[in-house]
Each structure stands twice: as structure tokens, then as C-alpha cells.
Design an enzyme around this catalytic site. Structure first.
Site, PDB file in Angstrom:
ATOM      1  N   CYS A  46       0.836  -1.215   0.000  1.00 39.70           N
ATOM      2  CA  CYS A  46       0.000   0.000   0.000  1.00 39.70           C
ATOM      3  C   CYS A  46       0.864   1.255   0.000  1.00 39.70           C
ATOM      4  O   CYS A  46       0.554   2.246  -0.666  1.00 39.70           O
ATOM      5  CB  CYS A  46      -0.908   0.019   1.223  1.00 39.70           C
ATOM      6  SG  CYS A  46      -2.028  -1.373   1.307  1.00 39.70           S
ATOM      7  N   THR A  47       1.959   1.219   0.750  1.00 42.24           N
ATOM      8  CA  THR A  47       2.841   2.387   0.832  1.00 42.24           C
ATOM      9  C   THR A  47       3.415   2.717  -0.550  1.00 42.24           C
ATOM     10  O   THR A  47       3.468   3.880  -0.955  1.00 42.24           O
ATOM     11  CB  THR A  47       3.970   2.127   1.854  1.00 42.24           C
ATOM     12  OG1 THR A  47       3.365   1.804   3.111  1.00 42.24           O
ATOM     13  CG2 THR A  47       4.871   3.335   2.027  1.00 42.24           C
TER      14      THR A  47
END
Ligand code: BEZ
Length: 213
Positions: A46-47
Site C-alpha cells: 500500500c505504501t
């Protein structure tokens, strides 16, 4: 809640975000929109996704497209995580992230797939046009980061094919030849709509240079 399909009106909602409350339809205004979910804050895939999306800010702006992320994590978690995204990507996160702990948005958009995970959102992407119609739906598993260049490519195709009587072939990118809509057969109309000419490979497969360039 029935599954959302292409052509459906994107459900409206009001929800908190890292940039204040978002009234979705009002926030979209006359823009195109990308609403995308991620399973969880402070996770590696996600980052990278949110950092890359921040880097594409100019690309989305050029396409009159607003971007909105969502997960079921609360606002204080999002606010803490944004610092990590900015540190690891080297760019400011310029789009809002919805905090959806009550799962209002996740439920409206069917982003929780209980047989995959009964609490976290999957990686959904909805592309919404200025009439608030859903034009693209993509669902990826938690373990696979999405290809945001592909999302830009589909927006390019949608914006082009909305304006001209064409479709885009496999792996098409801006500037490449496009396909003439098979419904257009009148030679006069073909000449008028496609002044750069037509290359017919089969009667139903006809290419023309990308219009409007
Ligand atoms: C990730 O973003 O790295 C991730 C999130 C949820 C499950 C697995 C991976």
C-alpha cells in the site's frame, strides 16, 4: 447491496478524509474520478501504491481526474502513515485518503470480499466519469500492487473513445493508431470523421491514426 457494474451511477457518500469531510459527488464536480481502496495503513505494498499515485499528480491533473484513496483505518492512522508515504516516495501526498472505520464506503462499493478477508478492503479501483457513471472496475488481491500507469491508460482510452467513433486495440498507448468503430460503414462519413485515412486489415478491423493529435 448489489454489485456495482459499468454504467451504474457511482454511489454518493459523505466521509471524513485527511483533507476534511468529502461529499463525494460534490467533491468530484465536473472532473473524472478514481476511487481506490487499500487493505491497511502501514503496510508495504500500500505504501508503494500511494507513493506512486502521489508522483502521478500532474498526469491525473492533465486528464481532469481527481484521485481518492480509502481504507477502513481511522483518520489518526492515515495522518501518521502519510508521513511514511512522503518519506519513502519523496513527494507530497496531494490527494485525500478517506477514513472509513464504519465501512460506509467499503460497503457501498463492495470493497470487502469476506472469502478473501472479512474485515479489510481488497484493492478495488473505480473510474468515474463527469456524469458520475462507473466506467472501470478493477479488483486486485491484497498481495499484488496495482499498475497505476494502466489506470491512466484506460482513462486516456475512455476520454478518447467518448469523443470519437473509435476503440483502442490491445496495449494501446497515447499516439498509437486506433480502431474505427465497426458501426460506421458509410464512405462519406468515414472520410469526414477520419480525414487521416483508414487502413483495413479485415472488413471489421480498420485502423486510423489517433484523432485529435
Ligand atoms: C501490503 O500493502 O503490503 C499488504 C496489505 C495487506 C495484506 C498484505 C499486504
Amino acid at each position: 447491496m448489489p454489485t456495482l457494474r459499468l454504467g451504474d451511477t457511482a454511489p454518493d457518500f459523505t466521509q471524513e478524509s485527511t483533507q476534511g469531510p468529502i461529499h463525494f459527488h460534490q467533491w468530484l464536480g465536473d472532473s473524472w474520478g478514481v476511487l481506490f481502496s487499500h487493505p491497511k495503513d502501514f503496510t508495504p505494498v500500500c505504501t508503494t501504491e500511494l507513493g506512486y499515485t502521489a508522483k502521478l499528480a500532474d498526469d491525473f491533473r492533465k486528464r481532469n481526474t481527481k484521485v481518492l484513496a480509502v481504507s477502513v483505518d481511522p483518520l489518526d492512522s492515515h495522518n501518521g502513515w502519510v508521513g511514511d508515504i512522503e518519506e519513502t516516495s519523496g513527494v507530497k501526498v496531494n490527494f485525500p485518503i478517506l477514513a472509513d472505520p464504519d465501512r460506509k464506503v467499503a460497503t457501498l462499493y463492495d470493497m470487502i470480499h469476506p472469502n478473501a478477508n472479512d474485515t479489510l478492503t481488497v484493492r478495488s479501483v473505480y473510474v468515474i466519469d463527469p456524469k458520475k457513471k462507473i466506467r472501470l472496475v478493477i479488483t486486485y488481491p491484497a498481495s499484488t500492487g496495482r499498475n497505476f500507469d494502466e489506470i491512466l491508460r484506460v482513462i486516456d482510452s475512455l476520454q478518447l473513445t467518448d469523443q470519437h467513433s473509435v476503440a483502442t486495440p490491445v496495449n494501446w498507448k497515447q499516439g498509437e493508431d486506433v480502431i474505427v468503430a465497426p458501426s460506421i460503414q458509410d464512405p462519406e462519413v468515414l472520410k469526414q470523421k477520419f480525414p487521416k485515412g483508414i487502413r483495413a486489415v479485415k472488413p471489421y478491423l480498420r485502423y486510423t491514426p489517433q484523432p485529435g493529435r
